[in-house]
Scaffold this motif. Structure first.
Motif, short mmCIF file in Angstrom:
data_model
loop_
_atom_site.label_atom_id
_atom_site.label_comp_id
_atom_site.label_asym_id
_atom_site.label_seq_id
_atom_site.Cartn_x
_atom_site.Cartn_y
_atom_site.Cartn_z
N THR A 1 -59.17 -76.31 106.68
CA THR A 1 -60.52 -76.02 106.00
C THR A 1 -60.40 -77.60 105.16
OG1 THR A 1 -59.59 -75.50 103.93
CG2 THR A 1 -60.39 -73.79 105.50
N PHE A 2 -61.79 -77.83 104.98
CA PHE A 2 -62.00 -78.94 104.14
C PHE A 2 -61.00 -79.07 102.75
CE2 PHE A 2 -64.26 -81.58 100.74
CZ PHE A 2 -64.19 -82.70 101.28
N CYS A 3 -61.30 -77.70 102.12
CA CYS A 3 -60.69 -77.74 100.72
C CYS A 3 -59.44 -77.92 100.63
CB CYS A 3 -61.21 -76.48 100.01
SG CYS A 3 -62.97 -76.24 99.81
N GLU A 4 -58.74 -77.28 101.56
CA GLU A 4 -57.14 -77.22 101.46
C GLU A 4 -56.49 -78.16 102.31
OE1 GLU A 4 -53.86 -73.55 101.96
OE2 GLU A 4 -56.09 -73.17 102.49
N ASN A 5 -57.06 -78.48 103.55
CA ASN A 5 -56.33 -79.52 104.24
C ASN A 5 -56.78 -81.04 104.26
OD1 ASN A 5 -56.58 -76.65 105.76
ND2 ASN A 5 -54.31 -77.41 105.40
N ILE A 6 -58.02 -81.09 104.29
CA ILE A 6 -58.84 -82.39 104.80
C ILE A 6 -59.06 -83.30 103.51
CG2 ILE A 6 -60.66 -83.47 106.11
CD1 ILE A 6 -58.60 -81.88 107.83
N ALA A 7 -59.54 -82.53 102.58
CA ALA A 7 -59.80 -83.59 101.39
C ALA A 7 -58.69 -84.18 100.70
CB ALA A 7 -60.44 -82.55 100.06
N PRO A 8 -57.36 -83.49 100.63
CA PRO A 8 -56.30 -84.41 100.23
C PRO A 8 -56.05 -85.76 101.08
CG PRO A 8 -55.86 -81.98 100.20
CD PRO A 8 -57.02 -82.23 100.95
N ILE A 9 -56.18 -85.39 102.45
CA ILE A 9 -55.95 -86.55 103.35
C ILE A 9 -56.93 -87.71 102.93
CG2 ILE A 9 -55.97 -87.48 105.58
CD1 ILE A 9 -55.06 -84.72 106.50
N ILE A 10 -58.35 -87.32 102.88
CA ILE A 10 -59.45 -88.26 102.76
C ILE A 10 -59.17 -88.78 101.42
CG2 ILE A 10 -61.77 -89.00 102.77
CD1 ILE A 10 -61.02 -88.01 105.43
N PHE A 11 -59.04 -88.27 100.31
CA PHE A 11 -59.03 -88.61 99.21
C PHE A 11 -57.65 -89.74 98.86
CE2 PHE A 11 -61.04 -84.70 96.83
CZ PHE A 11 -62.18 -85.00 97.44
N LYS A 12 -56.65 -89.54 99.69
CA LYS A 12 -55.40 -90.18 99.66
C LYS A 12 -55.60 -91.54 100.20
CE LYS A 12 -50.53 -90.33 100.03
NZ LYS A 12 -50.27 -90.62 101.35
N ASN A 13 -56.29 -91.43 101.30
CA ASN A 13 -56.28 -92.71 102.13
C ASN A 13 -57.38 -93.26 102.57
OD1 ASN A 13 -53.44 -92.45 103.46
ND2 ASN A 13 -54.31 -89.99 103.51
N CYS A 14 -58.49 -92.80 102.09
CA CYS A 14 -59.84 -93.32 102.42
C CYS A 14 -60.78 -93.74 101.18
CB CYS A 14 -60.54 -92.43 103.41
SG CYS A 14 -59.77 -91.73 104.58
N THR A 15 -60.84 -92.73 100.15
CA THR A 15 -61.54 -92.87 99.16
C THR A 15 -61.75 -94.18 98.33
OG1 THR A 15 -61.51 -90.47 99.37
CG2 THR A 15 -62.63 -91.43 97.44
N SER A 16 -60.58 -94.58 98.14
CA SER A 16 -60.11 -95.87 97.16
C SER A 16 -61.12 -96.99 97.75
CB SER A 16 -58.53 -96.33 97.35
OG SER A 16 -58.37 -96.84 98.84
N CYS A 17 -61.58 -97.22 99.08
CA CYS A 17 -62.39 -97.85 99.70
C CYS A 17 -63.94 -97.31 99.89
CB CYS A 17 -62.12 -98.55 100.87
SG CYS A 17 -60.63 -99.50 100.81
N HIS A 18 -64.04 -96.25 100.35
CA HIS A 18 -65.15 -95.58 100.66
C HIS A 18 -65.84 -94.72 99.48
CE1 HIS A 18 -65.53 -96.36 105.05
NE2 HIS A 18 -64.10 -96.35 104.81
N ARG A 19 -66.31 -95.49 98.33
CA ARG A 19 -66.75 -94.88 97.34
C ARG A 19 -68.04 -95.80 96.80
NH1 ARG A 19 -64.37 -97.83 92.80
NH2 ARG A 19 -62.45 -99.04 93.61
N PRO A 20 -68.65 -95.16 95.70
CA PRO A 20 -69.70 -96.15 95.19
C PRO A 20 -69.09 -97.39 94.53
CG PRO A 20 -69.97 -93.81 94.53
CD PRO A 20 -68.68 -93.67 95.24
#
Ligand code: HEC
Length: 463
Positions: A37-56
């Motif tokens: 699921t997004f909440c348990e598995n995917i969000a942690p990956i995206i937050f750690k590896n993607c959000t530092s650039c893909h954010r406002p």
């Protein structure tokens, strides 16, 4: 031997028992393949590896913060993670390791793919981690001094990459010491990368630091011409002290701060931050940028100021053969230097332009051991990090530091600036992207016992 068919077995088992067996089997298989699921598995990956650039407020083309953001791009996310286009991190993690390594594991990539194929289930919101916070203004803390560009820089909306040399002059009341300089893009949507140096004037040698041009287009001038137009020299024409690589910026990176007691600079009361390159990515509209530098003072003189060694273009070692790449060939060059004392390497920065394809650097010790430094199998012009090792790397006296770069000047290189290909060469320190460079920059210290155990992992945060 007698074979009994499954049918026969089921016929022999009463229907109730069969039904119960099927339920148990289903239950077991559900439990075995727990839904991703997004909440348990995917969000942690995206937050750690993607959000530092893909954010406002960052330069990536869209945000990856909310479930909607991520679901909307699910197919593309599956694709760019599978082919390792994202997150952008050119260094090969099977060769050497660095702090803040942005590399997905095979398990992460598989997890993303299965989640997307399974139509992106959301899951239990109680398990959703908070998206990471990115403080505005500084990622390190409260700066002691902020130096802003003197005048706004106008970026043409012509969808082209643009490269400049810029200076941010300053006067402060006294000479001082600093621990770190953090570059903060004014218009994060277009600033793509920056390398900054610090210029320190002796008081009597420079009347004003505010003379000359503040900005030079690097396509039109060499370093030397640029420095003269910017009135960088002292009043008598000699050159002031220049401390290299005091700040570097790429989207998604945090300014390098070494542990207490390592690094730091002297800052003269008259000086300038010289952005020896500021690269604005293509912009479809005209924009204005006022970027700034956060300065963090140090209480005392740096104990172990870092040193820099530059191999190749404008550096201490020759490129062999000379960096001339004829059209329609793929060609490899190398450069090397012997070191005469034990050193501890903190950070490395390979540098090539558009024709670069591969890069490798290592040290060969007198006892013929190889110390791997960095390998880039698919050079990516856009992502030229200053790579900091997790712990300092000791290179013993008498070692050879060797770097090798491969350039593709054929029509098959999609970044080749010339159609048809033309001879491309290094031209007296020309910074033009369509000329080439081959550089390997090493930030190091004279070795001290125990250096290899000091972690460079987490930046110290100033509060
Ligand atoms: C270091 C900054 C950075 C990080 C980290 C990063 N991206 Fe990107 N991403 C970019 C930029 C910038 C672009 C625009 C294309 C380019 O410049 O290469 C981009 C483009 C994309 C695209 C569009 C690709 C296309 O073909 O249009 C997708 C999808 C994407 N990123 C997903 C991700 C995912 C998923 C992660 C994490 C696993 C991630 N990115 C991590 C900076 C980053």
């Amino acid at each position: 031997m007698r074979f009994i068919s499954m049918n026969t077995i089921f016929k022999r088992i009463p229907a109730k028992v069969t039904a119960a067996l099927i339920v148990i089997t289903l239950f077991l298989s559900c439990n075995h393949e727990k839904e991703i699921t997004f909440c348990e598995n995917i969000a942690p990956i995206i937050f750690k590896n993607c959000t530092s650039c893909h954010r406002p407020g960052s330069d990536a083309p869209f945000d990856l913060v909310s479930y909607q953001d991520i679901k909307r791009r699910a197919k593309l996310i599956k694709e760019v993670t599978a082919n390792r286009f994202m997150p952008p991190f050119p260094a090969d993690p099977s060769y050497s390791h660095f702090t803040d390594e942005k590399v997905l594991t095979e398990a992460d990539i598989k997890m993303i793919a299965s989640w997307v194929e399974n139509h992106c289930p959301f899951g239990d919101s109680a398990k959703l981690p908070k998206p990471p916070a990115f403080p505005i203004g500084s990622q390190l803390g409260t700066p002691d001094l902020v130096l802003k560009m003197i005048e706004p820089h106008r970026i043409k909306g012509d969808n082209k990459d643009q490269f400049f040399l810029m200076k941010i002059p300053y006067n402060i009341p006294n000479d001082t010491f600093i621990r770190a300089i953090e570059f903060v893009p004014g218009t994060a949507k277009t600033v793509h990368h920056v390398n900054g140096q610090l210029i320190s004037y002796e008081d009597a040698k420079k009347r004003s630091v505010f003379t000359g041009k503040y900005t030079i287009n690097t396509d039109s001038f060499t370093h030397k011409q640029g420095f003269e137009l910017m009135d960088i020299p002292n009043d008598d024409g000699t050159y002031p002290l220049l401390t290299p690589s005091v700040t570097n910026y790429l989207p998604g990176t945090i300014a390098t701060v070494y542990p207490e007691g390592i690094g730091g600079y002297s800052m003269a009361k008259k000086g300038a931050i010289l952005l020896s390159e500021i690269h604005y990515g293509p912009s479809p509209i005209n924009r204005e940028d006022i970027s700034s530098c956060n300065i963090f003072f140090a209480a005392k003189k740096p104990l172990r100021p870092t040193l820099e060694m530059q191999l190749g273009t404008l550096g201490i070692s020759k490129i062999i053969p000379p960096l001339v790449i004829p059209p329609n060939v793929i060609k490899t060059f190398h450069t090397s230097t012997f070191i005469t004392r034990d050193i501890s390497v903190l950070t490395v920065n390979p540098h090539m332009h558009l024709l670069g394809k591969k890069f490798i650097a290592f040290a060969l010790t007198p006892s013929r051991d190889t110390i791997p430094l960095i390998r880039i199998n698919n050079w990516d012009f856009r992502w030229q990090y200053f790579y900091t090792f997790r712990k300092m790397i000791k290179i013993p006296a008498g070692s050879l530091i060797y770097a090798e770069g491969t350039y593709d000047n054929t029509a098959n290189n999609p970044l080749n600036p010339f159609h048809p290909p033309q001879t491309v060469a290094e031209k007296e320190g020309s910074m033009r992207v369509t000329d080439e460079m081959f550089q390997f920059i090493i930030t190091y210290l004279p070795y001290q016992i125990g250096d290899e155990t000091i972690s460079l992992e987490s930046p110290n945060i100033f509060h």
